[in-house]
Write a protein that holds these residues in place. Sequence first.
Motif, PDB file in Angstrom:
ATOM      1  N   LEU A  37       0.863  -1.193   0.000  1.00  0.00           N
ATOM      2  CA  LEU A  37       0.000   0.000   0.000  1.00  0.00           C
ATOM      3  C   LEU A  37       0.889   1.229   0.000  1.00  0.00           C
ATOM      4  N   THR A  38       0.351   2.332  -0.401  1.00  0.00           N
ATOM      5  CA  THR A  38       1.115   3.574  -0.238  1.00  0.00           C
ATOM      6  C   THR A  38       0.946   4.051   1.204  1.00  0.00           C
ATOM      7  N   ALA A  39       1.922   4.816   1.681  1.00  0.00           N
ATOM      8  CA  ALA A  39       1.829   5.454   3.006  1.00  0.00           C
ATOM      9  C   ALA A  39       2.586   6.766   2.909  1.00  0.00           C
ATOM     10  N   LEU A  56       5.443  -1.023   2.057  1.00  0.00           N
ATOM     11  CA  LEU A  56       4.830   0.310   2.041  1.00  0.00           C
ATOM     12  C   LEU A  56       5.591   1.168   1.041  1.00  0.00           C
ATOM     13  N   LEU A  57       4.840   1.813   0.185  1.00  0.00           N
ATOM     14  CA  LEU A  57       5.435   2.682  -0.829  1.00  0.00           C
ATOM     15  C   LEU A  57       5.119   4.129  -0.482  1.00  0.00           C
ATOM     16  N   VAL A  58       6.174   4.914  -0.245  1.00  0.00           N
ATOM     17  CA  VAL A  58       5.971   6.356  -0.112  1.00  0.00           C
ATOM     18  C   VAL A  58       5.935   6.856  -1.554  1.00  0.00           C
ATOM     19  N   GLY A  59       4.750   6.810  -2.125  1.00  0.00           N
ATOM     20  CA  GLY A  59       4.588   7.103  -3.547  1.00  0.00           C
ATOM     21  C   GLY A  59       4.543   8.608  -3.791  1.00  0.00           C
ATOM     22  N   ASP A  60       4.974   8.984  -4.988  1.00  0.00           N
ATOM     23  CA  ASP A  60       4.852  10.407  -5.317  1.00  0.00           C
ATOM     24  C   ASP A  60       3.391  10.771  -5.606  1.00  0.00           C
ATOM     25  N   SER A  61       2.496   9.779  -5.517  1.00  0.00           N
ATOM     26  CA  SER A  61       1.064  10.083  -5.545  1.00  0.00           C
ATOM     27  C   SER A  61       0.708  11.014  -4.388  1.00  0.00           C
ATOM     28  N   LEU A  62       1.617  11.167  -3.431  1.00  0.00           N
ATOM     29  CA  LEU A  62       1.369  12.114  -2.337  1.00  0.00           C
ATOM     30  C   LEU A  62       1.194  13.536  -2.873  1.00  0.00           C
ATOM     31  N   GLY A 102      10.867   4.089  -1.330  1.00  0.00           N
ATOM     32  CA  GLY A 102      10.767   5.533  -1.560  1.00  0.00           C
ATOM     33  C   GLY A 102      10.729   5.803  -3.061  1.00  0.00           C
ATOM     34  N   ASP A 103       9.789   6.616  -3.486  1.00  0.00           N
ATOM     35  CA  ASP A 103       9.615   6.922  -4.913  1.00  0.00           C
ATOM     36  C   ASP A 103      10.547   8.072  -5.316  1.00  0.00           C
ATOM     37  N   LEU A 104      11.363   7.842  -6.331  1.00  0.00           N
ATOM     38  CA  LEU A 104      12.174   8.953  -6.854  1.00  0.00           C
ATOM     39  C   LEU A 104      11.256   9.854  -7.677  1.00  0.00           C
ATOM     40  N   VAL A 131      14.407   2.029  -3.692  1.00  0.00           N
ATOM     41  CA  VAL A 131      13.844   3.201  -4.375  1.00  0.00           C
ATOM     42  C   VAL A 131      13.097   2.734  -5.618  1.00  0.00           C
ATOM     43  N   LYS A 132      12.135   3.525  -6.031  1.00  0.00           N
ATOM     44  CA  LYS A 132      11.358   3.196  -7.239  1.00  0.00           C
ATOM     45  C   LYS A 132      11.566   4.291  -8.271  1.00  0.00           C
ATOM     46  N   LEU A 133      11.682   3.877  -9.506  1.00  0.00           N
ATOM     47  CA  LEU A 133      11.741   4.860 -10.599  1.00  0.00           C
ATOM     48  C   LEU A 133      10.910   4.379 -11.777  1.00  0.00           C
ATOM     49  N   ALA A 155      11.296  -1.032 -10.339  1.00  0.00           N
ATOM     50  CA  ALA A 155      10.996  -0.318 -11.585  1.00  0.00           C
ATOM     51  C   ALA A 155       9.481  -0.136 -11.695  1.00  0.00           C
ATOM     52  N   HIS A 156       9.038   0.597 -12.686  1.00  0.00           N
ATOM     53  CA  HIS A 156       7.599   0.903 -12.830  1.00  0.00           C
ATOM     54  C   HIS A 156       7.308   1.069 -14.319  1.00  0.00           C
ATOM     55  N   LEU A 157       6.497   0.177 -14.868  1.00  0.00           N
ATOM     56  CA  LEU A 157       6.136   0.218 -16.293  1.00  0.00           C
ATOM     57  C   LEU A 157       4.618   0.251 -16.461  1.00  0.00           C
ATOM     58  N   LEU A 198       8.949  -4.826  -9.761  1.00  0.00           N
ATOM     59  CA  LEU A 198       8.448  -4.070 -10.910  1.00  0.00           C
ATOM     60  C   LEU A 198       6.970  -3.781 -10.716  1.00  0.00           C
ATOM     61  N   VAL A 199       6.625  -2.519 -10.586  1.00  0.00           N
ATOM     62  CA  VAL A 199       5.211  -2.139 -10.550  1.00  0.00           C
ATOM     63  C   VAL A 199       4.694  -2.123 -11.991  1.00  0.00           C
ATOM     64  N   LEU A 200       3.575  -2.806 -12.212  1.00  0.00           N
ATOM     65  CA  LEU A 200       2.909  -2.787 -13.523  1.00  0.00           C
ATOM     66  C   LEU A 200       1.583  -2.076 -13.326  1.00  0.00           C
ATOM     67  N   GLU A 201       1.452  -0.898 -13.903  1.00  0.00           N
ATOM     68  CA  GLU A 201       0.247  -0.095 -13.672  1.00  0.00           C
ATOM     69  C   GLU A 201      -0.595  -0.020 -14.939  1.00  0.00           C
ATOM     70  N   MET A 202      -1.849  -0.342 -14.790  1.00  0.00           N
ATOM     71  CA  MET A 202      -2.835  -0.259 -15.872  1.00  0.00           C
ATOM     72  C   MET A 202      -2.357  -0.922 -17.166  1.00  0.00           C
ATOM     73  N   GLY A 222       1.127  -5.481  -9.174  1.00  0.00           N
ATOM     74  CA  GLY A 222       0.152  -4.893 -10.092  1.00  0.00           C
ATOM     75  C   GLY A 222      -0.732  -3.846  -9.447  1.00  0.00           C
ATOM     76  N   ILE A 223      -1.109  -2.887 -10.266  1.00  0.00           N
ATOM     77  CA  ILE A 223      -2.159  -1.920  -9.882  1.00  0.00           C
ATOM     78  C   ILE A 223      -2.969  -1.705 -11.155  1.00  0.00           C
ATOM     79  N   GLY A 224      -4.168  -2.250 -11.171  1.00  0.00           N
ATOM     80  CA  GLY A 224      -4.945  -2.220 -12.415  1.00  0.00           C
ATOM     81  C   GLY A 224      -4.306  -3.115 -13.459  1.00  0.00           C
TER      82      GLY A 224
END
Length: 285
Positions: A37-39, A56-62, A102-104, A131-133, A155-157, A198-202, A222-224
Amino acid sequence: TTPYGTLPPTSPLPQRRAISLPRLQQLRESGEKITMLTAYDATFAAVADAAGVECLLVGDSLGMVCQGLPSTVGVSLETMRYHTECVSRGLHRVQATAWLIGDLPYGSYAESREQALRSACVLMQAGAHMVKLEGGGWTAPTVQFLAERGIPVCAHLGLTPQTVHALGGYRVQGKTDEAAATLRRHALELQDAGAAMLVLEMVPAKLAAELTAELTHCHTIGIGAGSGTAGQVLVLHDMLGINLGKMPKFVHNFMAEAGDVRGAIEAYVQAVKQGRFPDDALHAW
Ligand code: KIV
């Protein structure tokens, strides 16, 4: 008993092992889904840790959730450092079992590998374990540079929100054969470069499941992206039903059936572990 009724007994904190990369690999090999989850602050981080969330992901969605920005583009490295430190402190007030990512943010890693290393060190020193990029292709040498220096990288694709303007909006990615082939190539390159997650989004569920089977040492989250990934992530405020905007199709409001925040997060963990969330009929493409 209080003026508002009888308080339910507080359940004790279950004893858990701290999450590490070997522990994540073990979960993966045993077929147990990884929960994330994000926090963004100390209290929610502590509650999520107590509820059994592994990462826990400190996402830049903040940027959107906490700062009211229109996108993640305006989030600075200093803001990410501050929130990473807050979350890390919150974890240390309880058991500190969760793996902290931590999200870069935008503009903190694209210039050079050295810039990425400097930015990553800021988040690691604030308490991150990884870290995530975002992005594929050009990011592989950066991932390798960081991984070789002992910094675990996620990573995040797929839908990469920092490039929302180039993508033309928050849209499903990897739908055509050509786009799916590029995504697959990028994912394999990132695993070879040393990305541990690796985060796979949508992205379409079928593509995400195929990639998960191919990436044996890089855990897909995965997220979506359907139910076939090694783990799942949601934005905390979305799954608590307090997203002020339009709720994305891939989200479920776990607060609706739970009595409190910890209960909602525990329900999310159980639903992911038992394969009930996401339900591909409702949440996937
Ligand atoms: O910033 C964020 O919260 C994220 C998740 C949506 C994966 O990148």
